[in-house]
Motif scaffolding. Structure first.
Motif, PDB file in Angstrom:
ATOM      1  N   GLY A 185       0.927  -1.101  -0.107  1.00 38.94           N
ATOM      2  CA  GLY A 185      -0.183  -0.134  -0.034  1.00 38.94           C
ATOM      3  C   GLY A 185       0.774   1.303  -0.013  1.00 38.94           C
ATOM      4  N   THR A 186       0.148   2.333  -0.531  1.00 42.30           N
ATOM      5  CA  THR A 186       0.962   3.770  -0.410  1.00 42.30           C
ATOM      6  C   THR A 186       1.158   4.230   0.935  1.00 42.30           C
ATOM      7  OG1 THR A 186      -1.033   4.892  -0.689  1.00 42.30           O
ATOM      8  CG2 THR A 186       0.154   3.970  -2.917  1.00 42.30           C
ATOM      9  N   SER A 187       1.843   5.230   0.935  1.00 44.36           N
ATOM     10  CA  SER A 187       1.864   6.043   2.166  1.00 44.36           C
ATOM     11  C   SER A 187       0.559   6.671   2.699  1.00 44.36           C
ATOM     12  CB  SER A 187       2.903   7.136   2.040  1.00 44.36           C
ATOM     13  OG  SER A 187       4.186   6.614   1.974  1.00 44.36           O
ATOM     14  N   ALA A 188      -0.218   6.998   1.738  1.00 48.21           N
ATOM     15  CA  ALA A 188      -1.649   7.700   2.142  1.00 48.21           C
ATOM     16  C   ALA A 188      -2.462   6.518   2.545  1.00 48.21           C
ATOM     17  CB  ALA A 188      -2.064   8.477   0.831  1.00 48.21           C
ATOM     18  N   GLN A 189      -2.449   5.395   1.862  1.00 45.99           N
ATOM     19  CA  GLN A 189      -3.276   4.107   2.307  1.00 45.99           C
ATOM     20  C   GLN A 189      -2.925   3.739   3.729  1.00 45.99           C
ATOM     21  OE1 GLN A 189      -2.403   1.781  -1.352  1.00 45.99           O
ATOM     22  NE2 GLN A 189      -4.500   2.479  -2.376  1.00 45.99           N
ATOM     23  N   ARG A 190      -1.680   3.522   3.879  1.00 44.48           N
ATOM     24  CA  ARG A 190      -1.441   3.016   5.063  1.00 44.48           C
ATOM     25  C   ARG A 190      -1.637   3.947   6.450  1.00 44.48           C
ATOM     26  NH1 ARG A 190       3.725  -1.162   4.898  1.00 44.48           N
ATOM     27  NH2 ARG A 190       2.525  -1.730   6.916  1.00 44.48           N
ATOM     28  N   THR A 191      -1.371   5.288   6.069  1.00 42.05           N
ATOM     29  CA  THR A 191      -1.758   6.171   7.270  1.00 42.05           C
ATOM     30  C   THR A 191      -3.299   6.219   7.434  1.00 42.05           C
ATOM     31  OG1 THR A 191      -1.661   8.054   5.603  1.00 42.05           O
ATOM     32  CG2 THR A 191       0.316   7.506   7.020  1.00 42.05           C
ATOM     33  N   HIS A 192      -4.031   6.195   6.165  1.00 42.35           N
ATOM     34  CA  HIS A 192      -5.613   6.083   6.304  1.00 42.35           C
ATOM     35  C   HIS A 192      -5.980   5.009   6.947  1.00 42.35           C
ATOM     36  CE1 HIS A 192      -9.742   6.421   4.961  1.00 42.35           C
ATOM     37  NE2 HIS A 192      -9.742   5.179   4.890  1.00 42.35           N
ATOM     38  N   TRP A 193      -5.461   3.997   6.713  1.00 42.72           N
ATOM     39  CA  TRP A 193      -6.311   2.619   7.565  1.00 42.72           C
ATOM     40  C   TRP A 193      -5.796   2.483   8.824  1.00 42.72           C
ATOM     41  CZ3 TRP A 193     -10.183   0.210   6.179  1.00 42.72           C
ATOM     42  CH2 TRP A 193     -10.794   0.013   4.896  1.00 42.72           C
ATOM     43  N   PHE A 194      -4.476   2.780   9.337  1.00 44.87           N
ATOM     44  CA  PHE A 194      -4.051   2.940  10.747  1.00 44.87           C
ATOM     45  C   PHE A 194      -5.048   3.933  11.296  1.00 44.87           C
ATOM     46  CE2 PHE A 194      -1.829   5.169  13.975  1.00 44.87           C
ATOM     47  CZ  PHE A 194      -1.626   4.312  14.879  1.00 44.87           C
ATOM     48  N   ASN A 195      -5.347   5.016  10.817  1.00 43.32           N
ATOM     49  CA  ASN A 195      -6.108   6.126  11.616  1.00 43.32           C
ATOM     50  C   ASN A 195      -7.559   5.710  11.676  1.00 43.32           C
ATOM     51  OD1 ASN A 195      -6.461   8.785  12.365  1.00 43.32           O
ATOM     52  ND2 ASN A 195      -7.698   9.236  10.806  1.00 43.32           N
ATOM     53  N   ALA A 196      -8.021   4.727  10.493  1.00 44.25           N
ATOM     54  CA  ALA A 196      -9.291   4.302  10.571  1.00 44.25           C
ATOM     55  C   ALA A 196      -9.576   3.221  11.877  1.00 44.25           C
ATOM     56  CB  ALA A 196      -9.895   3.428   9.222  1.00 44.25           C
ATOM     57  N   GLY A 197      -8.505   2.311  11.983  1.00 40.65           N
ATOM     58  CA  GLY A 197      -8.712   1.662  13.540  1.00 40.65           C
ATOM     59  C   GLY A 197      -8.521   2.565  14.690  1.00 40.65           C
ATOM     60  N   LEU A 198      -7.463   3.491  14.346  1.00 46.17           N
ATOM     61  CA  LEU A 198      -7.396   4.343  15.761  1.00 46.17           C
ATOM     62  C   LEU A 198      -8.687   4.961  16.217  1.00 46.17           C
ATOM     63  CD1 LEU A 198      -5.534   5.714  17.681  1.00 46.17           C
ATOM     64  CD2 LEU A 198      -4.976   7.404  16.059  1.00 46.17           C
ATOM     65  N   GLN A 199      -9.191   5.800  15.131  1.00 43.50           N
ATOM     66  CA  GLN A 199     -10.468   6.340  15.390  1.00 43.50           C
ATOM     67  C   GLN A 199     -11.655   5.529  15.771  1.00 43.50           C
ATOM     68  OE1 GLN A 199     -10.455   9.719  15.734  1.00 43.50           O
ATOM     69  NE2 GLN A 199      -8.281   9.612  15.110  1.00 43.50           N
ATOM     70  N   GLY A 200     -11.874   4.398  15.007  1.00 37.92           N
ATOM     71  CA  GLY A 200     -12.987   3.720  15.400  1.00 37.92           C
ATOM     72  C   GLY A 200     -12.752   2.486  16.152  1.00 37.92           C
ATOM     73  N   GLY A 201     -11.715   2.155  16.678  1.00 43.79           N
ATOM     74  CA  GLY A 201     -11.481   0.917  17.651  1.00 43.79           C
ATOM     75  C   GLY A 201     -12.091  -0.467  17.486  1.00 43.79           C
ATOM     76  N   SER A 202     -12.605  -0.574  16.270  1.00 42.19           N
ATOM     77  CA  SER A 202     -13.569  -1.805  15.978  1.00 42.19           C
ATOM     78  C   SER A 202     -12.722  -2.684  14.867  1.00 42.19           C
ATOM     79  CB  SER A 202     -14.687  -1.374  15.743  1.00 42.19           C
ATOM     80  OG  SER A 202     -15.612  -2.761  15.331  1.00 42.19           O
ATOM     81  N   VAL A 203     -12.923  -4.082  14.695  1.00 39.32           N
ATOM     82  CA  VAL A 203     -12.358  -4.786  13.902  1.00 39.32           C
ATOM     83  C   VAL A 203     -13.340  -4.320  12.564  1.00 39.32           C
ATOM     84  CG1 VAL A 203     -12.104  -7.184  13.080  1.00 39.32           C
ATOM     85  CG2 VAL A 203     -11.281  -6.201  15.404  1.00 39.32           C
ATOM     86  N   LYS A 204     -14.450  -4.020  12.729  1.00 37.22           N
ATOM     87  CA  LYS A 204     -15.406  -3.829  11.676  1.00 37.22           C
ATOM     88  C   LYS A 204     -15.205  -2.790  11.033  1.00 37.22           C
ATOM     89  CE  LYS A 204     -19.363  -5.757  14.124  1.00 37.22           C
ATOM     90  NZ  LYS A 204     -20.892  -5.492  14.479  1.00 37.22           N
ATOM     91  N   ASP A 205     -14.041  -1.877  11.605  1.00 39.52           N
ATOM     92  CA  ASP A 205     -13.508  -0.707  10.667  1.00 39.52           C
ATOM     93  C   ASP A 205     -12.645  -1.038   9.651  1.00 39.52           C
ATOM     94  OD1 ASP A 205     -15.473   1.239  12.045  1.00 39.52           O
ATOM     95  OD2 ASP A 205     -14.141   0.903  13.784  1.00 39.52           O
ATOM     96  N   CYS A 206     -12.133  -2.272   9.738  1.00 36.01           N
ATOM     97  CA  CYS A 206     -10.960  -2.908   9.180  1.00 36.01           C
ATOM     98  C   CYS A 206     -10.869  -3.709   8.134  1.00 36.01           C
ATOM     99  CB  CYS A 206     -10.044  -3.362  10.181  1.00 36.01           C
ATOM    100  SG  CYS A 206      -9.402  -2.204  11.561  1.00 36.01           S
ATOM    101  N   ASP A 207     -12.267  -3.550   7.432  1.00 35.15           N
ATOM    102  CA  ASP A 207     -12.694  -4.605   6.175  1.00 35.15           C
ATOM    103  C   ASP A 207     -12.255  -4.202   4.973  1.00 35.15           C
ATOM    104  OD1 ASP A 207     -13.632  -6.446   4.598  1.00 35.15           O
ATOM    105  OD2 ASP A 207     -15.777  -6.030   4.989  1.00 35.15           O
TER     106      ASP A 207
END
Length: 291
Positions: free
Chosen positions: A262-284
């Motif tokens: 993944g690109t730098s933007a994608q990797r930071t986006h998905w780390f932040n998605a997990g950080l903000q949502g805190g749920s496995v469901k946010d990581c599909d």
């Protein structure tokens, strides 16, 4: 990052004084430094065994399973970096045990192996030049702590929370293994074109980034581990090891169809998605139309 005084994991194996585990070979074939550099650039955070990359580069087939394991012992009590790693690992254990339990499941802790130079693994010979990686066969995370100097000095990603993110990402691959996601992706990749295989690998890696964010969310909520600048340091680390950033640094240009993480933007986006949502469901990442 606030970590001192917190629980340390008992699941850390220290092989750093065990003689390097056999040096720079894979299944009896010599691996040159050039191949290791290629593997490093192509797959910096190896969720799917990095030994596969080196095996293909050396002209072999599937990596040879290593049966000889170095003796395991706990790291010295006065080793600050080992203590840090043990504490972060313990925190991931607490978080994922709780998440699995609330979902009606049981979390099995991974082992984390500290080594220098090289070490045998159930996935093949591990090399420190390849960076941290997870072996799904023996359910162990492997790391040469010198990698953190590379992360800071060569990749420009300093900070303890950036170091913690490295561990949390690899533990994220362990979570994928326990959930059966890794096996499913491996099966799909075995019948896919190279382009499709790479695309599936990207989604697997981005999900591990998201799982690292989920860990950070729960650790902060439960134990308030974050200090000013910690989130930024983790985001910076995620950006520094994006495929586009690594390829541009190595060759001066990028080849999107060859991306595997993944690109730098994608990797930071998905780390932040997990950080903000805190749920496995946010990581599909596999259902997401856009990464």
């Amino acid at each position: 990052m606030k970590w001192e005084g917190n629980r340390e994991s008992d699941n850390v194996e220290d092989r750093r004084d065990d003689g390097g585990g056999g040096g720079g070979g894979l299944g009896g074939r010599h691996i040159g430094i050039g191949s290791i550099v290629i593997a490093l650039v192509a797959s910096y955070f190896f969720g799917i065994s990095p030994m596969t990359v080196l095996s293909l580069l050396s002209g072999g087939g599937a990596p040879v399973t290593q049966t000889q394991q170095a003796p395991a012992h706990a790291p010295p009590a006065d080793d600050r970096m080992a203590k840090f790693v043990s504490t972060v690992l313990a925190d991931t254990e607490d978080v994922w045990t709780d998440i699995f339990a609330k979902a009606g499941g049981t979390y099995t802790d991974p082992k984390l192996v500290l080594f220098r130079g090289a070490t045998p693994t159930a996935c093949g010979q591990g090399e420190s030049a390849m960076g941290p990686f997870y072996c799904p066969v023996d359910r162990k995370v492997y790391i040469d702590l010198d990698f953190y100097q590379t992360l800071k000095n060569q990749l420009g990603a300093p900070g303890e929370f950036a170091q913690a993110y490295v561990i949390a990402h690899e533990v994220g691959h362990h979570v994928q293994n326990l959930l059966g996601i890794s096996a499913k992706v491996d099966e799909l990749r075995s019948h896919a074109s190279q382009a499709r295989s790479n695309a599936l690998s990207v989604r697997l890696e981005l999900q591990a980034d998201c799982f690292a964010g989920v860990w950070a969310n729960h650790a902060q909520t439960s134990r308030q581990i974050l200090e000013n600048g910690d989130i930024e340091s983790a985001m910076n680390a995620a950006a520094r090891i994006g495929d586009d950033a690594l390829q541009k640094a190595a060759t001066g240009h990028v080849v999107p169809e060859s991306f595997t993480h993944g690109t730098s933007a994608q990797r930071t986006h998905w780390f932040n998605a997990g950080l903000q949502g805190g749920s496995v469901k946010d990581c599909d990442t596999f259902s997401a139309r856009s990464l």
